[in-house]
Design a protein around this motif. Structure first.
Motif, PDB file in Angstrom:
ATOM      1  N   THR B 171       2.845 -12.636  -6.653  1.00 22.03           N
ATOM      2  CA  THR B 171       2.545 -11.570  -5.718  1.00 22.03           C
ATOM      3  C   THR B 171       2.321 -10.249  -6.428  1.00 22.03           C
ATOM      4  O   THR B 171       1.416  -9.493  -6.102  1.00 22.03           O
ATOM      5  N   VAL B 174      -0.768 -10.540  -9.411  1.00 24.76           N
ATOM      6  CA  VAL B 174      -2.090 -10.804  -8.878  1.00 24.76           C
ATOM      7  C   VAL B 174      -2.730  -9.524  -8.349  1.00 24.76           C
ATOM      8  O   VAL B 174      -3.961  -9.413  -8.257  1.00 24.76           O
ATOM      9  N   ALA B 175      -1.903  -8.556  -8.043  1.00 22.79           N
ATOM     10  CA  ALA B 175      -2.437  -7.290  -7.533  1.00 22.79           C
ATOM     11  C   ALA B 175      -3.311  -6.590  -8.574  1.00 22.79           C
ATOM     12  O   ALA B 175      -4.167  -5.764  -8.230  1.00 22.79           O
ATOM     13  N   TRP B 178      -7.119  -6.444  -7.969  1.00 14.46           N
ATOM     14  CA  TRP B 178      -7.844  -5.558  -7.051  1.00 14.46           C
ATOM     15  C   TRP B 178      -7.421  -4.100  -7.173  1.00 14.46           C
ATOM     16  O   TRP B 178      -8.120  -3.199  -6.731  1.00 14.46           O
ATOM     17  N   ARG B 184      -7.322   4.838  -3.734  1.00 13.27           N
ATOM     18  CA  ARG B 184      -6.631   5.290  -2.520  1.00 13.27           C
ATOM     19  C   ARG B 184      -5.117   5.234  -2.678  1.00 13.27           C
ATOM     20  O   ARG B 184      -4.382   6.126  -2.238  1.00 13.27           O
ATOM     21  N   LEU B 185      -4.659   4.144  -3.298  1.00 12.84           N
ATOM     22  CA  LEU B 185      -3.223   3.895  -3.345  1.00 12.84           C
ATOM     23  C   LEU B 185      -2.677   4.111  -4.749  1.00 12.84           C
ATOM     24  O   LEU B 185      -3.227   3.578  -5.722  1.00 12.84           O
ATOM     25  N   VAL B 190       1.857   1.386  -3.533  1.00 10.42           N
ATOM     26  CA  VAL B 190       1.696  -0.058  -3.443  1.00 10.42           C
ATOM     27  C   VAL B 190       3.050  -0.731  -3.638  1.00 10.42           C
ATOM     28  O   VAL B 190       3.428  -1.630  -2.882  1.00 10.42           O
ATOM     29  N   THR B 193       5.204  -0.403  -0.495  1.00  7.91           N
ATOM     30  CA  THR B 193       4.707  -1.216   0.615  1.00  7.91           C
ATOM     31  C   THR B 193       4.980  -2.697   0.355  1.00  7.91           C
ATOM     32  O   THR B 193       5.422  -3.432   1.242  1.00  7.91           O
ATOM     33  N   TYR B 194       4.685  -3.135  -0.864  1.00 10.96           N
ATOM     34  CA  TYR B 194       4.961  -4.517  -1.231  1.00 10.96           C
ATOM     35  C   TYR B 194       6.435  -4.824  -1.044  1.00 10.96           C
ATOM     36  O   TYR B 194       6.812  -5.861  -0.483  1.00 10.96           O
ATOM     37  N   THR B 196       8.656  -3.505   0.909  1.00 10.07           N
ATOM     38  CA  THR B 196       9.001  -3.643   2.317  1.00 10.07           C
ATOM     39  C   THR B 196       8.609  -5.018   2.842  1.00 10.07           C
ATOM     40  O   THR B 196       9.384  -5.703   3.513  1.00 10.07           O
ATOM     41  N   MET B 197       7.377  -5.453   2.486  1.00 11.65           N
ATOM     42  CA  MET B 197       6.933  -6.770   2.956  1.00 11.65           C
ATOM     43  C   MET B 197       7.822  -7.863   2.377  1.00 11.65           C
ATOM     44  O   MET B 197       8.207  -8.811   3.067  1.00 11.65           O
TER      45      MET B 197
END
Lengths: 207, 207, 207, 207
Positions: B171, B174-175, B178, B184-185, B190, B193-194, B196-197
DNA sequence: GATGAATGAGCGTTCATTCAT
DNA sequence: GATGAATGAACGCTCATTCAT
């Protein structure tokens, strides 16, 4: 089944079967070594023939990758489309899509690895335009689903949708790199476990 | 430019800077096209020199990949080790490690892509044995952390640790495929946010 | 010696001395590894400088070989000419020539090896025309000497002169491949032993 | 060409013949220009094909040299061994060995030249260890023979055996550099003339 | 006198591909 | 359907040589 029919079968169908067999071998090696690093001699060796002989069956190395990838994507999208027609609830759709993805990994592991590792490259050639098209469809599908889920309260209202889409996409496909069909974990088990992590996170729930 | 500046600058430091510059160019192309598919001439072109000239600076194509990867991994493990010494709470350690990983992606994006895509193949050569060693250390670190977290109640008691480890590992890295530094981020956004998910999942929490 | 003179010496003569030193190093390596297989980097390394620096002293790799060979041949022919003027008896001339050849091997071993191994090649370039010229002079000298010796009864009347010439020529020069100056055998001893074998053969004489 | 002929001819035998043909071409050029100075493209040109095509038949440039040299040495030692078993008289053995050597030059001239010029360099690679082994066997054979000959009175009692060994060895092989198969002199004539010079010397005998 | 960085040609080798058999 | 032999383009790399500093 008439003899005539059987004869037709033993030509056209046998040819198809042989192609599929050879493509399976090629896909395994492409996935294992990488497309660019694989020589068609290696594929031919594994198939018990000489390099030149493969050209009776296929036009080029590229056309092998093409057939492997397009076959896989066609089947994948058939299963996705079926789900999208049946499941209207975002949460249920997500579960089914994830499960279908792991099923695809189970059935087409080498194709998935190839797709993941090489589609960026190959996509640049016009012949592989469908790879980029598939990416777009993918993104639209997931982004649409996630946005609807957020609106309908199935997913967190503060979800960063573009990021979550990439999170889901990568998380699922990347598993093809370590998943072994017939190993400790079935595709279904992996799917369910992944789903739990994705939906509920890894920290303890309130219950 | 004053003579003093030129003196301090010359010889060793200038050479180091030039190597780093060239390695940056090489890393970009290796990441973009894949290591095997990249030709030394492409790298040289991008650096504005002829293919042979690169060999004044580097022994081989392999040694370029080596230097890119080992530099990245050295820095990465320095930041990881610092965290592991400071943070004893599993949850806090996990947060810091994920954040550090995204920082690494931010600073060494091409190296991370290279690491992710090619370490399986390169790792077979003895020269790149440290890649496999790093994988092992990685796994031990994450599995250890997750197991401790489960025992101490920081993570779900029903967590499938080996699977969660792969989930986290993939996870995050692999980021790099992109993520665009300066886009933007930010790496930090990132990462948060990651996190939290990963921690809470994507479905709405009870709170 | 005036200071002015010493200054002139420390430029021109010192330059000459340095060239000779570098040529000695080059000759050693050319002889050891072969001319084509020797890189000028190897020569430069052995001389404690960088490859490019050699070009301050010499125009090219070829010009090094040129200077090594022409220096050797000039000296060799000087000694041969002296002998041919002094010794009119064929048998004595032969003895002196063979001895002079072994002295040349002793003093210019690497040059002799280079001459023997590479003159066929190098001779094709116009720059090295003197190599072929030297071969011709060589042949004329030996053939003339042998024919005269046969006529005058110094050598066997049934001698195959062209063959004997090659026999002598090869037999002598090829020794450069194993002769070590300062080893068990002095150049003089080898010369005398060779001479005995050549003149009287290896089977027991009647005496 | 009858079908029977073509059948017997095809596959293995034809391949062997083609290899031998190509090796003959390669050996000629290796001998002519030197191994290091010969390019694979020169060999391919002479064979009427492209450089890459040679690699259908051979693994590498080195393997061509290997096959040329090992074929020659195998045959040479077979003939030597036959002689050593048959001839127990030192003088007769020497005559037969010299004759066999000239026969080998006649049949494998380029291989002999290659052996003589390149075995020192090639011998350093493990693949060519048999070259050094052959040198040792050579020396043992000649030194043994000469020592026995001296003891038994076949050769001069004051013979410097190590020196005479080198004399014989070089004298014979070096002839490959000028001998032309099919020229004025047959291998046998050269052998006999050489033998007379070696045994009886070039000065008139008492008889 | 020497360095450091580069050039440009060419080398041994690989490999997708072709095609007569 | 497959083989065997070849093509031709390109690849990683080497090396004699150049030249500003």
């Amino acid at each position: 089944m008439s003899p005539r029919r059987r004869d037709a079968d033993s030509t056209a169908a046998a040819r198809t079967r042989r192609r599929a067999e050879l493509l399976g071998i090629a896909a395994d090696i492409f996935a294992e070594r990488g497309y660019a690093a694989t020589t068609i001699r290696e594929v031919a060796d594994a198939a018990g023939m000489l390099a030149g002989s493969l050209y009776y069956h296929f036009d080029s190395k590229e056309s092998m990758a093409d057939e492997i990838l397009s076959t896989f994507l066609t089947e994948l999208w058939e299963s996705y489309d079926r789900i999208l027609q049946e499941k209207h609830d975002p949460r249920q759709a997500l579960e089914a899509l994830i499960a279908a993805s792991f099923t695809a990994i189970d059935r087409h592991r080498p194709a998935v690895v190839l797709y993941q590792n090489e589609s960026k490259h190959l996509g640049q050639s016009p012949r592989f335009a469908y790879l980029d098209a598939s990416h777009v469809r993918f993104r639209d599908m997931w982004v649409g689903l996630l946005e609807r889920g957020v609106r309908e309260g199935a997913f967190r209202s503060d979800l960063d949708v573009p990021l979550a889409y990439r999170f889901l996409r990568d998380t699922v496909w990347v598993a093809a790199n370590w998943y072994t069909p017939g190993g400790r974990l079935t595709a279904d088990t992996v799917a369910r476990t992944y789903l739990t992590m994705i939906l509920e996170g890894i920290q303890p729930g309130p219950s």
